[in-house]
Design an enzyme around this catalytic site. Structure first.
Site, PDB file in Angstrom:
ATOM      1  N   GLY A   1       0.813  -1.214   0.000  1.00 57.70           N
ATOM      2  CA  GLY A   1       0.000   0.000   0.000  1.00 57.70           C
ATOM      3  C   GLY A   1       0.840   1.255   0.000  1.00 57.70           C
ATOM      4  CB  ALA A   2       4.313   1.772  -0.888  1.00 54.97           C
ATOM      5  CG  ASN A   3      -1.011   3.596  -3.939  1.00 55.16           C
ATOM      6  OD1 ASN A   3      -1.169   2.490  -3.418  1.00 55.16           O
ATOM      7  ND2 ASN A   3      -1.978   4.498  -3.979  1.00 55.16           N
TER       8      ASN A   3
ATOM      9  N   GLY B   1      -0.303   8.039   1.123  1.00 57.94           N
ATOM     10  CA  GLY B   1      -0.477   8.048   2.562  1.00 57.94           C
ATOM     11  C   GLY B   1       0.733   7.576   3.347  1.00 57.94           C
TER      12      GLY B   1
ATOM     13  N   GLY C   1       1.907   4.604   3.810  1.00 58.06           N
ATOM     14  CA  GLY C   1       2.751   3.664   3.093  1.00 58.06           C
ATOM     15  C   GLY C   1       3.759   4.361   2.204  1.00 58.06           C
TER      16      GLY C   1
ATOM     17  CB  SER D   1      -6.114   0.440  13.815  1.00 58.63           C
ATOM     18  OG  SER D   1      -7.002   1.455  14.249  1.00 58.63           O
TER      19      SER D   1
ATOM     20  CE1 TYR E   1      -9.329  -0.768   9.625  1.00 57.24           C
ATOM     21  CE2 TYR E   1      -9.881   0.283  11.714  1.00 57.24           C
ATOM     22  CZ  TYR E   1      -9.009   0.095  10.661  1.00 57.24           C
ATOM     23  OH  TYR E   1      -7.810   0.770  10.641  1.00 57.24           O
TER      24      TYR E   1
END
Length: 315
Positions: free
Chosen positions: A21-23, A25, A27, A151, A181
């Site tokens: 998820g590094a694209n 935010g 990440g 979280s 979640y």
């Protein structure tokens, strides 16, 4: 630890990292700061267009950075396996695995393999990925680390020893998206706990830790607000995100600390000092995330559901 920030990241030259998820935010910031300190970083992202754009942006912000994109869809175990093969063909070892990607408070849905989406992406996809990359992590040890991003919302959902329908979250009619979640974030912590226990039992020098960003401005929060529509709750959430949330650069610090700081203990849970914001510190976690029986049962169910066996880490 007080006042720790990105300038305190030790030199990462010669080390390799995968950030899911590094694209964007947290990440993206995590990948960028690791690259800034010399690490060779793989941005593992679902969208090829956004992943490639993130690499271009990162290289512009960090001239000379060693960064590449590889496709990874955590909602599809076939994609997870393809990523592991592709990574193995390019890299002999892996020093840092940052399991950062996640979804939050989605309407009921299922992954390509039939799992409830939030548990499937946030936990099962990362469980499979970690197992498939374990040989590369072992090749990099000592010093290899796995960071599972959880979280504070893990308190909303417990996974007990007798919990039924693990991957279904109660089915469509019994589904409560915030509870689902929370369960997925509890799963992240139980996975970290059991992974740490097994590493210790096997005499492995790999360290597994968990982190959380506190209240940080991110795509997760904005996405959850959009799902609620123009309600009072969503307006309050948007206001809180704008006024109270710390910036993404600060939200990434607990992950970066967990991944690189000296003296981080196995199974630690790192978050902002004041719970929702502040410099990285040891974070409170619910007692059930340290329950050995729940951890073992979640592990067994995760192996069965994903088909990924950690043969090198027996019970």
């Amino acid at each position: 630890m007080p006042g720790w920030n990105a300038t305190h990241i030790p030199d990462q030259s010669g080390r390799s990292a995968v950030v899911t998820g590094a694209n964007s935010g947290i990440g993206y910031v995590t990948a960028r700061e690791l690259a800034r300190r010399g690490a060779s970083v793989v941005l593992a992202c679902r969208s090829a267009a956004r992943g490639r754009a993130a690499v271009i942006r990162l290289r512009a912000e960090v001239p000379g950075a060693r960064a590449e994109f590889l496709p990874l869809d955590l909602a599809d175990l076939a994609s997870v396996r393809e990523f592991a093969v592709a990574y193995g063909q390019r890299h002999a070892s892996l020093d840092l695995l940052i399991n950062n990607a996640g979804v939050m408070a989605l309407p009921y849905g299922r992954t390509a393999d039939g799992f409830e989406t939030q548990l499937g992406v946030n936990h099962l996809g990362h469980f499979a990925l970690t197992g498939l990359l374990l040989s590369r992590l072992r090749a990099a040890a000592p010093g290899a680390r796995i960071v599972n991003v959880s979280s504070g919302f893990h308190v909303l959902g417990r996974i007990g020893p007798d919990d039924a329908g693990l991957a279904d979250a109660g089915g469509e009619h019994g589904y409560r998206r915030w509870i689902a979640y929370g369960r997925s974030k509890t799963a992240n912590l139980l996975f970290t706990h059991e992974l740490s226990r097994r590493f210790t039992a096997a005499g492995s020098p790999i360290t597994a830790v968990a982190a959380h960003p506190g209240y940080a401005s991110s795509n997760l929060h904005s996405g959850a607000s959009k799902l609620e529509g123009p309600t009072l709750n969503s307006r309050v959430a948007a206001l809180g995100n704008a006024v109270l949330a710390q910036p993404t650069s600060s939200g990434a610090l607990p992950t970066l600390y967990a991944a690189t700081a000296t003296g981080v203990e196995p199974d630690a849970f790192i978050g902002p000092r004041f719970g929702w914001r502040g410099a990285p510190a040891r974070s409170w976690r619910a007692g059930w995330t340290l329950d050995h029986t729940s951890g073992e049962l979640l592990w067994a169910a995760s192996e069965r559901l994903t088909g990924v066996s950690y043969a090198a880490l027996p019970r």
